[in-house]
Motif scaffolding. Structure first.
Motif, mmCIF file in Angstrom:
data_model
loop_
_atom_site.group_PDB
_atom_site.id
_atom_site.type_symbol
_atom_site.label_atom_id
_atom_site.label_comp_id
_atom_site.label_asym_id
_atom_site.label_seq_id
_atom_site.Cartn_x
_atom_site.Cartn_y
_atom_site.Cartn_z
ATOM 1 N N GLU A 654 -12.776 16.543 -15.831
ATOM 2 C CA GLU A 654 -14.155 16.310 -16.558
ATOM 3 C C GLU A 654 -14.672 14.924 -16.574
ATOM 4 O OE1 GLU A 654 -12.960 19.620 -20.053
ATOM 5 O OE2 GLU A 654 -12.849 17.421 -20.201
ATOM 6 N N LEU A 655 -13.673 14.054 -16.301
ATOM 7 C CA LEU A 655 -14.158 12.372 -16.137
ATOM 8 C C LEU A 655 -14.738 12.158 -14.686
ATOM 9 C CD1 LEU A 655 -11.479 10.386 -17.873
ATOM 10 C CD2 LEU A 655 -13.629 10.724 -18.543
ATOM 11 N N LEU A 657 -16.444 14.619 -13.159
ATOM 12 C CA LEU A 657 -17.779 15.462 -13.074
ATOM 13 C C LEU A 657 -18.689 14.639 -13.895
ATOM 14 C CD1 LEU A 657 -19.603 18.016 -12.841
ATOM 15 C CD2 LEU A 657 -18.268 18.814 -14.930
ATOM 16 N N LEU A 658 -18.290 14.010 -14.750
ATOM 17 C CA LEU A 658 -19.209 13.146 -15.570
ATOM 18 C C LEU A 658 -20.106 12.428 -14.854
ATOM 19 C CD1 LEU A 658 -20.088 13.035 -18.709
ATOM 20 C CD2 LEU A 658 -18.242 11.016 -18.805
ATOM 21 N N PRO A 659 -19.951 11.378 -14.042
ATOM 22 C CA PRO A 659 -21.114 10.726 -13.212
ATOM 23 C C PRO A 659 -21.832 11.651 -12.269
ATOM 24 C CG PRO A 659 -18.863 9.933 -12.696
ATOM 25 C CD PRO A 659 -18.628 11.160 -13.679
ATOM 26 N N HIS A 660 -21.418 12.798 -11.832
ATOM 27 C CA HIS A 660 -22.473 13.800 -11.200
ATOM 28 C C HIS A 660 -23.305 14.435 -12.170
ATOM 29 C CE1 HIS A 660 -18.947 13.557 -8.569
ATOM 30 N NE2 HIS A 660 -19.938 13.845 -7.447
ATOM 31 N N LEU A 661 -23.065 14.369 -13.448
ATOM 32 C CA LEU A 661 -24.065 14.842 -14.598
ATOM 33 C C LEU A 661 -25.324 13.812 -14.707
ATOM 34 C CD1 LEU A 661 -21.863 16.651 -17.241
ATOM 35 C CD2 LEU A 661 -22.915 17.440 -15.229
ATOM 36 N N ALA A 662 -24.870 12.763 -14.513
ATOM 37 C CA ALA A 662 -25.887 11.485 -14.583
ATOM 38 C C ALA A 662 -26.963 11.523 -13.351
ATOM 39 C CB ALA A 662 -25.270 10.242 -14.646
ATOM 40 N N THR A 663 -26.853 12.395 -12.361
ATOM 41 C CA THR A 663 -27.562 12.519 -11.319
ATOM 42 C C THR A 663 -28.554 13.904 -11.537
ATOM 43 O OG1 THR A 663 -26.440 14.118 -9.992
ATOM 44 C CG2 THR A 663 -25.817 11.909 -9.862
ATOM 45 N N HIS A 664 -29.272 13.969 -10.688
ATOM 46 C CA HIS A 664 -30.361 15.080 -10.879
ATOM 47 C C HIS A 664 -29.894 16.438 -9.736
ATOM 48 C CE1 HIS A 664 -33.124 12.855 -13.365
ATOM 49 N NE2 HIS A 664 -33.073 11.962 -12.456
ATOM 50 N N VAL A 701 -24.869 12.605 -21.000
ATOM 51 C CA VAL A 701 -24.947 11.328 -20.683
ATOM 52 C C VAL A 701 -25.142 10.228 -21.243
ATOM 53 C CG1 VAL A 701 -26.118 10.086 -18.527
ATOM 54 C CG2 VAL A 701 -25.674 12.727 -18.109
ATOM 55 N N ALA A 702 -25.996 10.273 -22.284
ATOM 56 C CA ALA A 702 -26.286 9.227 -23.143
ATOM 57 C C ALA A 702 -25.035 8.918 -23.977
ATOM 58 C CB ALA A 702 -27.310 9.593 -23.945
ATOM 59 N N GLU A 703 -24.314 10.021 -24.471
ATOM 60 C CA GLU A 703 -23.185 9.882 -25.260
ATOM 61 C C GLU A 703 -22.088 9.234 -24.625
ATOM 62 O OE1 GLU A 703 -20.862 10.074 -28.848
ATOM 63 O OE2 GLU A 703 -22.932 9.879 -28.484
ATOM 64 N N ALA A 704 -21.713 9.694 -23.438
ATOM 65 C CA ALA A 704 -20.729 9.195 -22.384
ATOM 66 C C ALA A 704 -21.047 7.636 -22.188
ATOM 67 C CB ALA A 704 -20.630 9.925 -21.144
ATOM 68 N N ARG A 706 -22.557 5.581 -24.402
ATOM 69 C CA ARG A 706 -22.451 4.976 -25.473
ATOM 70 C C ARG A 706 -20.960 4.694 -25.781
ATOM 71 N NH1 ARG A 706 -21.096 5.562 -30.719
ATOM 72 N NH2 ARG A 706 -20.550 7.842 -30.405
ATOM 73 N N LEU A 707 -20.158 5.814 -25.457
ATOM 74 C CA LEU A 707 -18.606 5.552 -25.565
ATOM 75 C C LEU A 707 -17.871 4.818 -24.539
ATOM 76 C CD1 LEU A 707 -17.786 9.391 -26.546
ATOM 77 C CD2 LEU A 707 -17.926 7.276 -27.961
ATOM 78 N N GLY A 708 -18.614 4.466 -23.502
ATOM 79 C CA GLY A 708 -18.171 3.321 -22.333
ATOM 80 C C GLY A 708 -17.739 4.334 -21.175
ATOM 81 N N LEU A 709 -17.627 5.820 -21.253
ATOM 82 C CA LEU A 709 -17.279 6.666 -20.017
ATOM 83 C C LEU A 709 -18.029 6.635 -18.897
ATOM 84 C CD1 LEU A 709 -16.226 9.518 -22.532
ATOM 85 C CD2 LEU A 709 -14.722 7.828 -21.764
ATOM 86 N N LEU A 710 -19.159 5.994 -18.991
ATOM 87 C CA LEU A 710 -20.155 6.028 -17.962
ATOM 88 C C LEU A 710 -20.914 4.564 -18.061
ATOM 89 C CD1 LEU A 710 -22.184 9.023 -17.627
ATOM 90 C CD2 LEU A 710 -20.547 8.138 -15.956
ATOM 91 N N SER A 711 -20.985 3.961 -17.019
ATOM 92 C CA SER A 711 -21.599 2.633 -16.754
ATOM 93 C C SER A 711 -23.084 2.886 -16.750
ATOM 94 C CB SER A 711 -21.196 1.577 -15.460
ATOM 95 O OG SER A 711 -21.681 2.395 -14.355
#
Length: 713
Positions: A654-655, A657-664, A701-704, A706-711
């Motif tokens: 899941e970690l 996958l997370l950066p890819h969710l920040a894309t379109h 993406v926003a919550e991630a 906030r938690l520092g899981l995404l830059s």
């Protein structure tokens, strides 16, 4: 008397025509007909034939006298049959047939019909052809003279009872035991029935022997009761030439005429087998409809082999040795081993077991190796390195460190500097190959042992070059030299197909290197191939397959196959338990890979357990720096998750996958980049939403962030 309901039912269906009951001595032929007589309303006339009945006139008078016991025969007919100078077929047989017609429905039993020869056979054939429909003729014997049975089968009116029908069933065997006051335990009865092959006399003698304190295992053709019966009822009735042929041919468990000619040095085996079959000695069992392959009844074969061994031990050993050679050349190693042991040829037996010990151990057939080794005595392991090395390989596959050590010491003590039966140049090279796999002295010792094997020649001359190269490549990977490790492991793949266990290990170690390089696609391909080999060859119980199932668990977890990952973890843990303290480097790699799997599937308890196991193994393998980074990464991820407290942690998949969710990018495109299916991406996305307590991609993406899981970049 033991009730035979199935046989009695078959016999009761014979209301006219001919009944033939044939079987060797002791199968209950006469008893079965007697049981039939008890249930049939018709009178039964019995005739027990002997050599005197080979006079046709005497035979027919004998039959008439027997019939007279159950239905009065006209004295004039009896006097006529006593008259001298009359033709049997044209005068005596018609007179007797006329008397039978006057008797009405009845059954005439001729027992021991195999005693008849020549003219009496012709007279009896005429009687069978002319018998009235009111009379049922029953021929009982070890074999039946030629009465055109094939024609009668086509015409109907023929009932045949043979060995298959006369074999005792389970309930009948239990009844036989009970009749003599023996043990009726089902397992004991079943074991005796199998040994006796349903032979009624054998079962009865076994029941008597067990009642008197013997065990089922002691029932062989050498047992006094069995031997005396077979000698009196079978062997003593044979001419010396036939008896000698039977005794010598029994050296082989199964045989054809060509094999007997080769082993016995004869040229008439086909004729002898044909004559024995026609004589009715059905203790010679045909194994095919063409009458090509044969064997002896187990107990009869035991008796024959014992007589040859006792009377001419040198001849017995010579024949058994020749049989062992022929069977080995034909690929029947188990049969050859039995013959070598029978000949008391320990050297040959050790060579037969050692010849393919490694392949059996790493081809999913360790059970065969264990069974063969169990046939050898301790003296063989002490005197012959082939046997000792073979037992050491069994220890490798089962994770038995004590067995490995003891066996290698025996092999070294018995070493005379000669090559081994499997082509290994020396005991030293064989021990080095085992050492490269076990690695008792650490991962650097693995390299040293592997080089000893590789120095004996390349794959063209050295059967274990590929195995040793696999072990060296795996060791270099753990030592932190991935480039050289990959080169060795890839070089071995084309030449290691015949050693599937080592082939699977090489692929699994390549998958580990792929993961280290971040190449999940290559890792999936290598791991899937390794797992396919292990599963198809039934290697799941071989301890060295730890790495195959461990890397499979991690790759499945990273691809989102949680249930598959957990199943692979269970397989790995079972092998790690069997491994024990045998190989620290194998334990280290297995624990580290499973700890990584635990991080991905978010199983804290599993992760902590395997991190502890990895730490213990690492203390015994401090040089394995190539695995240390994996250990530190898993430890750091576990610590980070613990620091986040009660909030559900994202898995490693899941970690990623997370950066890819920040894309379109659409989910299908993301799935392609991650080399997983769209459904996997979809389910992981839903899991992220649930764990972050959001309901949309943007919110996730926003919550991630906030938690520092995404830059924010």
């Amino acid at each position: 008397m033991v009730p035979r309901p199935a046989v009695t039912r078959m016999l009761s269906e014979a209301r006219d025509g001919l009944v033939v009951v044939t079987a060797p001595a002791g199968y209950g032929k006469t008893t079965s007909v007697a049981l039939w007589a008890d249930t049939d309303e018709r009178p039964f006339a019995w005739v027990r034939l002997d050599h005197l009945d080979n006079d046709p006139a005497h035979l027919l008078l004998h039959l008439a006298t027997a019939v007279d016991q159950v239905h009065r025969v006209d004295p004039v007919v009896l006097d006529y049959l006593r008259g001298a100078g009359r033709s049997a077929e044209t005068q005596l047989v018609p007179a007797f047939v006329a008397a039978l017609e006057e008797c009405g429905p009845m059954v005439l039993v001729l027992d021991d019909v195999h005693e008849l020869v020549a003219a009496s056979v012709d007279a009896l054939r005429a009687l069978v052809d002319m018998a009235p429909t009111s009379a049922t003729l029953v021929l009982v014997g070890r074999h039946v003279p030629p009465f055109d049975l094939a024609r009668r089968r086509l015409q109907g009116g023929l009932v045949e009872i043979g060995v298959p029908e006369l074999k005792l069933s389970g309930p009948e065997g239990a009844a036989a035991f009970a009749a003599v006051g023996g043990n009726t335990d089902k397992s004991t009865v079943a074991k005796v029935l199998a040994k006796c092959e349903g032979w009624a006399a054998g079962v009865t003698m076994a029941a008597l022997a067990l009642r008197d304190g013997a065990t089922a295992d002691a029932l062989t053709g050498r047992h006094r009761l069995v031997a005396e019966y077979l000698i009196e009822e079978v062997l003593n009735h044979l001419d010396p030439a036939t008896a000698a042929f039977l005794i010598e041919s029994a050296v082989l468990d199964r045989f054809c005429a060509d094999e007997l000619n080769a082993v016995l040095g004869r040229n008439d085996s086909a004729a002898m087998l044909d004559a024995i079959t026609r004589s009715g000695n059905l203790f010679l069992v045909s194994l095919d409809a063409q009458g090509i392959w044969y064997r002896y009844h187990q107990l009869f074969g035991d008796l024959l082999r014992t007589r040859l061994r006792d009377r001419d031990p040198a001849r017995f050993r010579m024949l058994a040795t020749e049989a062992a050679d022929r069977l080995a050349r034909g690929g029947d190693i188990d049969g050859a081993l039995v013959q070598a042991l029978a000949a008391d040829d320990r050297a040959r037996a050790a060579a037969l077991v050692g010849g393919d010990a490694v392949r059996l151990g790493f081809d999913g057939r360790a059970g065969i190796l264990a069974r063969r080794l169990s046939l050898l005595d301790e003296q063989t392991f002490t005197e012959y390195p082939d046997a000792a090395i073979a037992r050491a390989w069994l220890g490798v596959t089962t994770g038995d460190a004590d067995l490995i050590q003891r066996s290698l010491l025996m092999a070294s003590a018995a070493d005379h500097g000669e090559p081994l039966a499997d082509g290994t140049p020396s005991v030293e090279v064989a021990a080095a190959l085992i050492g490269s796999l076990v690695g008792v002295g650490g991962v650097r010792e693995v390299v040293r042992h592997a080089d000893t094997v590789r120095d004996a020649g390349d794959h063209l001359v050295n059967p274990w070059w590929g195995a040793a190269t696999t072990m060296k490549g795996a060791a270099l990977s753990m030592l932190g030299d991935p480039v050289q490790a990959r080169a060795l492991l890839e070089s071995v793949l084309p030449v290691i197909d015949e050693l599937p266990g080592f082939h699977a290990a090489a692929l699994a170690h390549l998958a580990v290197l792929d993961l280290d390089d971040g190449d999940l696609t290559a890792a999936v391909a290598h791991s899937n191939n390794a797992r396919a080999i292990a599963d198809s060859r039934d290697l799941s119980d071989d301890v060295p397959m730890v790495v195959v199932y461990a890397v499979d668990s991690l790759i499945r977890a990273r691809r989102g196959d949680i249930s598959g990952a957990r199943a692979a973890v269970r397989a790995t843990e079972r092998l790690l338990d069997r491994l024990g303290d045998l190989s620290a480097r194998t334990a280290l790699l297995g624990h580290v890979l499973v700890a990584g799997t635990a991080v991905d599937v978010d199983d804290t308890e599993l992760c902590e357990r395997h991190l502890d196991g990895a730490e213990r193994a690492h203390r015994r393998e401090p040089d394995a720096v190539g695995v240390e980074r994996w250990l530190e990464q898993s430890r750091a991820l576990a610590a980070a998750r613990a620091a986040r407290g009660r909030r559900p942690a994202l898995t490693a998949a899941e970690l990623r996958l997370l950066p890819h969710l920040a894309t379109h990018l659409p989910l299908q495109r993301i799935a392609g980049e991650l080399t997983v299916s769209r459904e996997t991406v979809k389910s992981q996305t839903k899991s992220i939403y649930r764990k972050l307590a959001v309901s949309s991609r943007t919110a996730a993406v926003a919550e991630a962030r906030r938690l520092g899981l995404l830059s924010d970049a």
